[in-house]
Design an enzyme around this catalytic site. Structure first.
Site, short mmCIF file in Angstrom:
data_model
loop_
_atom_site.label_atom_id
_atom_site.label_comp_id
_atom_site.label_asym_id
_atom_site.label_seq_id
_atom_site.Cartn_x
_atom_site.Cartn_y
_atom_site.Cartn_z
N TRP A 102 57.39 15.24 21.79
CA TRP A 102 55.94 15.34 21.99
C TRP A 102 55.16 14.74 20.83
CZ3 TRP A 102 54.35 15.32 26.57
CH2 TRP A 102 55.04 16.00 27.56
N ASP A 172 48.97 19.86 17.78
CA ASP A 172 49.18 20.08 19.21
C ASP A 172 49.91 21.42 19.32
OD1 ASP A 172 50.10 20.22 21.79
OD2 ASP A 172 51.13 18.28 21.79
N LYS A 196 50.86 27.04 29.47
CA LYS A 196 52.05 27.76 29.00
C LYS A 196 51.69 29.21 28.65
CE LYS A 196 53.23 23.20 27.64
NZ LYS A 196 54.26 22.85 28.58
N1 PMP Z 1 52.43 18.49 24.11
C1 PMP Z 1 53.31 19.48 24.25
C2 PMP Z 1 53.82 20.16 23.03
C3 PMP Z 1 53.73 19.86 25.53
O1 PMP Z 1 54.64 20.82 25.67
C4 PMP Z 1 53.23 19.19 26.66
C5 PMP Z 1 53.62 19.57 28.07
N2 PMP Z 1 54.87 20.03 28.26
C6 PMP Z 1 52.32 18.16 26.46
C7 PMP Z 1 51.94 17.84 25.17
C8 PMP Z 1 51.73 17.42 27.62
O2 PMP Z 1 50.84 18.24 28.28
P1 PMP Z 1 50.06 17.79 29.60
O3 PMP Z 1 51.09 17.52 30.64
O4 PMP Z 1 49.20 18.95 29.88
O5 PMP Z 1 49.28 16.58 29.26
#
Ligand code: PMP
Length: 360
Positions: A102, A172, A196
């Site tokens: 991520w 994030d 989450k």
């Molecule tokens: N950052 C993290 C740490 C995540 O866990 C996720 C989704 N699993 C995202 C970003 C992406 O999120 P979204 O699909 O809501 O854009």
């Protein structure tokens, strides 16, 4: 009705009392004769839901004055672009710490908007540990330093807050916000998708220090401009009203559980049960350095990947779902967010023991 133990990484399991309350209020919210879904975002009913949701979030996370709370859309992947669009303009450069898929994604996206640099990376060690602060090479002229506090796929989590001096820290926190107390004053900006620990998907929460506003690149769409959204109390465009309402119910539930400290203890207890078992077994394996293990997402591998399918099938038969690891890494992953009851983790470990005896 039978509810499963849902180990999904997100959208994820929600507290049952929240779902019951939402069901109860579905057709007629507090005698208004309307569902929350049908309310104008500027009407007095929704405005009261909105104000209470923000106030409860501020209370739970002890958000100091001088920070705006924004309710946005676009998810955390959207924020990967929205953050640099709004902040990188201050100096043109930003630092990124790479601790998993991520944060790597965030870094790649930021490159489209300025000079993004890698201040620290754990990629050489396959993201099995968070790089020690002494290894970080920080640029004092960076507009911000970006981290992902909890890597949902890899399972590494910060259990300390990096010291970035005068450079604002951006995090994030999609997969660990509301899981433990945090000192918001150490951050310039925190963002998180709701799906989450906070509610349904479609809502992104941004907590931003007010002095960082006003540096948006000219290409920034107005709906994604933090200053514009802040000046309009997140109502520049229509916010995701129903998701905000559910988030309000979740926050109320978290408060009833005793707030962040109590929730954190509950989460630590759940994670301990699972990691203690993984460490006692030679059939299952979690490769993350002990001090950096996530208390939200616990990836693990079976001794023989040929058994994966049988493991998942057996879990499903016992009412435990979504245990398959991310497609990029394979194996298994148990996401044990706030709303996963301790009984879910106990049931998982019981099953893992049985499976090991049968197949080990
Ligand atoms: N950052 C993290 C740490 C995540 O866990 C996720 C989704 N699993 C995202 C970003 C992406 O999120 P979204 O699909 O809501 O854009």
């Amino acid at each position: 009705m039978t509810r499963v133990f849902n180990f999904s990484p997100g959208p994820a399991t929600l507290p049952e009392p929240v779902l019951r309350k939402a069901a109860e209020e579905m057709l007629d919210w507090h005698g208004s004769g309307m569902s929350v879904m049908e309310m104008s975002h500027r009407g007095k009913e929704f405005m009261s839901i909105f104000a209470e949701t923000e106030a409860t979030l501020r209370e739970l996370l002890a958000i100091p004055s001088g920070y705006k709370v924004l309710f946005m859309q676009g998810g955390a992947i959207g924020e990967n672009a929205i953050v640099p669009m709004n902040l990188i303009g201050a100096t043109g450069r930003a630092d990124y710490a790479l601790t998993g898929d991520w944060s790597k994604k965030s870094y790649k996206e930021a490159k489209n908007f300025g000079q993004a640099n890698v201040a620290a990376t754990a990629e050489g060690a396959k993201f099995t540990a968070i790089p020690k602060q002494s290894e970080w090479k920080l640029d004092p002229g960076a507009a911000y330093v970006h981290i992902c506090s909890n890597e949902t796929i890899g399972g590494a989590q910060f259990h300390w807050t990096p010291d970035t001096g005068k450079v604002p820290l951006v995090a994030d926190m999609s997969s660990d916000i509301l899981s433990r107390p945090i000192d918001v004053s150490k951050y310039g900006l925190i963002y998180a998708g709701a799906q989450k620990n906070m509610g349904p998907s479609g809502l992104t929460v941004v907590i931003v220090r007010e002095d960082l506003l006003g540096h948006a690149l000219p290409i920034t769409p107005s709906a994604f401009n933090y200053k514009v959204q802040g000046d309009n109390d997140s109502m520049y465009n229509t916010p995701p009203t129903y998701a905000i309402y559910i988030m309000g119910l979740v926050l109320h539930h978290v408060k009833q559980m005793g707030g962040m400290k109590a929730v954190h203890e509950h989460n630590l207890a759940k994670a301990r049960i699972l990691y203690d078992f993984l460490d006692s077994s030679s059939f299952y394996r979690n490769p993350i350095a002990k001090e950096d293990r996530s208390i939200m997402n616990v990836p693990f591998w079976l001794k023989d990947a040929a058994l994966d399918e049988a493991f998942l099938k057996g879990a499903q038969q016992r009412g435990m779902i979504q245990l398959k690891g991310h497609r990029s890494v394979g194996g298994m992953r148990a996401s044990i967010y706030n709303a996963m009851p301790i009984e879910g983790v106990q049931a998982l470990v019981k099953y893992m023991k049985e499976f090991e005896i049968q197949h080990g």
